[in-house]
Design an enzyme around this catalytic site. Structure first.
Site, PDB file in Angstrom:
ATOM      1  N   GLY A 167       0.833  -1.188   0.000  1.00 44.36           N
ATOM      2  CA  GLY A 167       0.000   0.000   0.000  1.00 44.36           C
ATOM      3  C   GLY A 167       0.867   1.236   0.000  1.00 44.36           C
ATOM      4  N   TYR A 168       0.335   2.309  -0.573  1.00 44.05           N
ATOM      5  CA  TYR A 168       1.108   3.536  -0.739  1.00 44.05           C
ATOM      6  C   TYR A 168       0.719   4.582   0.286  1.00 44.05           C
ATOM      7  CZ  TYR A 168       3.053   1.304  -4.671  1.00 44.05           C
ATOM      8  OH  TYR A 168       3.745   0.405  -5.428  1.00 44.05           O
ATOM      9  N   LEU A 169       1.736   5.127   0.939  1.00 45.48           N
ATOM     10  CA  LEU A 169       1.556   6.126   1.993  1.00 45.48           C
ATOM     11  C   LEU A 169       1.758   7.526   1.458  1.00 45.48           C
ATOM     12  CD1 LEU A 169       3.585   4.117   4.601  1.00 45.48           C
ATOM     13  CD2 LEU A 169       1.172   4.725   4.865  1.00 45.48           C
TER      14      LEU A 169
END
Lengths: 157, 157
Positions: free
Chosen positions: B30-32
């Site tokens: 997942g991308y923060l």
């Protein structure tokens, strides 16, 4: 990975004249991972937040810093309970060299540590510390920030 | 900072013979942070967890990966909502070269992408892709994992 080459010294007396043009900033940092040869910490400096990994020990350490956002900082901060510290950092030039003087708050008071960073180990070893630098604590595990955050001020500090 | 030099290709048909000795692992990521020239993601691979920063675009990108623990992963994962993906990665050797074939799950099905990593750009450009490599999508923003996680499968994919 960038290498951090630094020497650290205890400071007993604030060098008021040398600090006249210093840039002052408050730092709060907490440790998420502390392994024998590696540590991961988060740091808040005003509106800037970082996650940093340091590997190795002594004069040279591998260091990598990733800019994070305040949401990430806030999500991770509770996990650093018991491994936190706050300090005021003065950054200043002396004899064309950039120095950092950290004045610790809270339980670590009145600890003050001077840090000097270098590009090479040769440069680091050739450097003559200024008058206000006391005992050298480079590589001394008791004075690593992660250890200070966990164990508090050394008895002899 | 380590440089990642890679080429990416769409794959239409699983190369069953070539995958016979592949190592298979499930990846969730997942991308923060997603900025024009930088992204920060977290990835889970079984019991291993990583936080990774990638900078730049195209054939070569700066990449740094920090091993994190499951607590950190769990604290950050909710912040990647709407920017997540899962895939099965097969890692295998072909002509002395290590390849990775990612089979995407969920909304990205039936997307499959082949990745080949290289030590130098010269090596990357000289490499002849295998028979099962379809259109090359190296540097194609639509096929960046961060973009796939956010926008889903490209219309022409």
């Amino acid at each position: 990975m960038p290498i951090e080459i630094e020497r650290k010294f205890l400071v007993e007396k604030l060098p008021v004249t040398e600090l006249q043009n210093a840039v002052l900033g408050e730092i709060e940092q907490g440790y998420l991972i502390q392994e024998p040869d590696r540590e991961v910490r988060i740091r808040g400096k005003g509106v800037l937040f970082f996650l940093t990994e340091k590997k190795g020990a002594g004069l040279s350490r591998d260091e990598h810093e990733i800019a994070i956002n305040v949401q990430m900082f806030d999500a991770l901060w509770p996990m650093t309970g018991g491994m936190q510290l706050e300090k005021a950092r003065s950054t200043f030039m002396l004899d064309s060299h950039q120095l950092e003087l950290d004045v610790y708050h809270g339980a670590l008071k009145p600890l003050m540590i001077l840090e000097a960073e270098f590009l090479t180990e040769e440069q680091a070893l050739a450097w003559s510390p200024p008058w206000f630098a006391g005992s050298e604590v480079t590589g001394d595990k008791q004075y690593k920030n992660a250890q200070l955050a966990k164990a508090g001020k050394p008895d002899n500090g």
